[in-house]
Design an enzyme around this catalytic site. Structure first.
Site, short mmCIF file in Angstrom:
data_model
loop_
_atom_site.label_atom_id
_atom_site.label_comp_id
_atom_site.label_asym_id
_atom_site.label_seq_id
_atom_site.Cartn_x
_atom_site.Cartn_y
_atom_site.Cartn_z
N CYS A 22 0.81 -1.22 0.00
CA CYS A 22 0.00 0.00 0.00
C CYS A 22 0.84 1.26 0.00
CB CYS A 22 -0.96 -0.01 1.19
SG CYS A 22 -2.35 -1.14 0.96
N LYS A 25 0.46 3.63 -3.08
CA LYS A 25 -0.66 4.54 -3.30
C LYS A 25 -0.19 5.94 -3.71
CE LYS A 25 -4.65 3.09 -0.58
NZ LYS A 25 -5.53 3.46 0.56
N ASP A 55 -14.56 6.30 1.04
CA ASP A 55 -14.80 5.08 1.81
C ASP A 55 -14.07 3.90 1.19
OD1 ASP A 55 -15.96 3.46 3.83
OD2 ASP A 55 -17.76 4.70 3.78
N ASP A 56 -14.18 2.75 1.84
CA ASP A 56 -13.39 1.58 1.45
C ASP A 56 -13.92 0.87 0.22
OD1 ASP A 56 -11.45 1.46 3.75
OD2 ASP A 56 -13.33 1.42 4.85
N ASP A 73 -8.40 -3.61 -5.33
CA ASP A 73 -7.13 -3.21 -4.75
C ASP A 73 -6.01 -4.05 -5.35
OD1 ASP A 73 -5.26 -1.95 -2.99
OD2 ASP A 73 -6.88 -1.72 -1.54
N ASP A 96 -11.49 -4.66 2.31
CA ASP A 96 -12.43 -3.56 2.09
C ASP A 96 -13.89 -4.01 2.17
OD1 ASP A 96 -10.46 -1.65 1.82
OD2 ASP A 96 -10.35 -1.82 -0.35
N GLY A 144 -11.00 -12.71 -14.15
CA GLY A 144 -10.01 -11.67 -13.97
C GLY A 144 -9.45 -11.20 -15.29
N ASP A 232 -10.72 0.53 7.25
CA ASP A 232 -9.48 -0.18 7.54
C ASP A 232 -8.31 0.75 7.31
OD1 ASP A 232 -9.62 -0.19 4.76
OD2 ASP A 232 -9.09 -2.29 4.53
#
Length: 354
Positions: A22, A25, A55-56, A73, A96, A144, A232
């Site tokens: 993360c 980001k 928000d998540d 994510d 999330d 995917g 989170d």
């Protein structure tokens, strides 16, 4: 030290990415500037949660009993072991859904790999790691998309379900609420030590244990009447996600720094200079909204990016004991009451009390 022994012909996964986990980001200040230019799209009444409060996940009402949670994510490697990388990325993405109070139902894989650099065996292990986490969460990877990219990228689109009345936004905290954090801080620091090849086996084990622990208490927390808000703690650090909660609720958040759980050994690594660049970028983006007299080392921890971090819960004071008991019943022994939500009129949105 590096725990994973890579094939001789392949580079370290972390050497192929400019950032990991993360910490990849976009800095919060830059992201805010980008998102300010967005808008004008239709917002149907069924959209219960969109982009308005950072928000998540998005939440869309299907009927009176069900709402669909949708999130995505993905990031570059935070570790060199491909299986562990896949596990961490998948756990982080599914978090999330839990952070909205929902139960995951399926995932789609997002895969970008430098196929001329990494073997199909290594790429396969990354996917296997993600699959193992989805299996633990009880969901399939139903599809995917894959591309050939310069840097390794892996993550998930995660979908979940929640009763519309149990959606827990980050913006619904109330003055007087207590704040409970489910996981200790320090993942970014440990990842920085790892990238410098200084992290020992014990530190690596702690990092993997926390980043691959699914935030499964989410739905049970959302079912408690005293729980008002959930989020989170991930790439923007504890300060950044606490600020998102404060802004959304029109309140102020006060943290008792001495009560915030921290992974063992993290402060020693900070003293040795193991701090991520993302920590500084985070602070540059939102430090003006924080009132704190923490020394630089502690400030770096306050803004430390948490890959697959813990749930942050805003709840009524009388619900704290039940919230902590729920966390601990599911193995989150470090969960702690770390502060409170206060009314706000002007000045810093976040106060950190040493």
């Amino acid at each position: 030290m590096n725990v994973y022994e890579k094939p001789a012909a392949e580079p370290r996964l972390t050497s192929l990415s400019h950032g990991g986990g993360c910490g990849c980001k976009i800095a919060p200040g830059v992201l805010t500037e980008i998102l300010q230019r967005q808008g004008g799209l239709p917002v149907p009444p069924q959209l219960l949660v969109g982009i308005e409060t950072a928000d998540d996940a998005a939440v869309y009402r299907l009927n009176d009993q069900q709402a669909l949670i949708a999130t995505t994510d993905f990031f570059m490697p935070i570790v060199d072991d491909p299986y562990d990388f896949g596990r961490i990325a998948a756990t982080n993405a599914i978090s999330d859904v839990y952070a909205m109070g929902g139960t995951p139902i399926l995932a789609l894989a997002i895969v970008g790999m430098p196929v001329n650099v990494l073997s199909t065996a290594t790429i396969g292990r990354i996917l296997e790691g993600g699959q193992s986490v989805c299996q633990a969460a009880g969901i399939p990877i139903a599809g995917g998309h894959t591309i050939d990219s310069v840097e390794p990228i892996y993550g998930l689109v995660a979908l979940g379900l929640v009763h519309p009345d149990r959606v827990r936004r980050n913006a619904d905290a109330r003055p007087g609420d207590r704040l409970v954090l489910g996981k200790p801080l320090g993942v970014g620091v440990l990842s920085a030590a790892f990238k410098k090849e200084q992290l020992d086996a014990a530190g690596y084990a702690r990092m993997i244990a926390t980043t691959t622990r699914l935030n499964t208490p989410g739905p049970a927390l959302a079912a408690l009447p005293g729980v008002h808000a959930l989020t989170d703690v991930t790439g923007f650090g504890l300060a950044g996600h606490a600020l998102e909660m404060a802004r959304g609720a029109g309140c102020q958040v006060a943290l008792d720094w001495s009560r915030v759980p921290v992974l063992p050994g993290v402060r020693d690594w900070i003293a040795q200079g193991c701090v991520t660049g993302a920590s500084g970028r985070n602070w540059q983006g939102y430090g003006a909204e924080v009132a704190s007299d923490l020394p630089p080392a502690e400030q770096a921890l306050l803004s430390d990016p948490q890959t697959s971090g813990g749930l942050l819960v805003a709840c009524a004071p009388e619900a704290v004991a039940e919230v902590l008991a729920l966390f601990r019943a599911q193995g989150f022994d470090a969960a702690a009451d770390i502060g409170e939500v206060q009314p706000w009129a002007a000045g810093p949105r976040l106060t950190v009390r040493a």
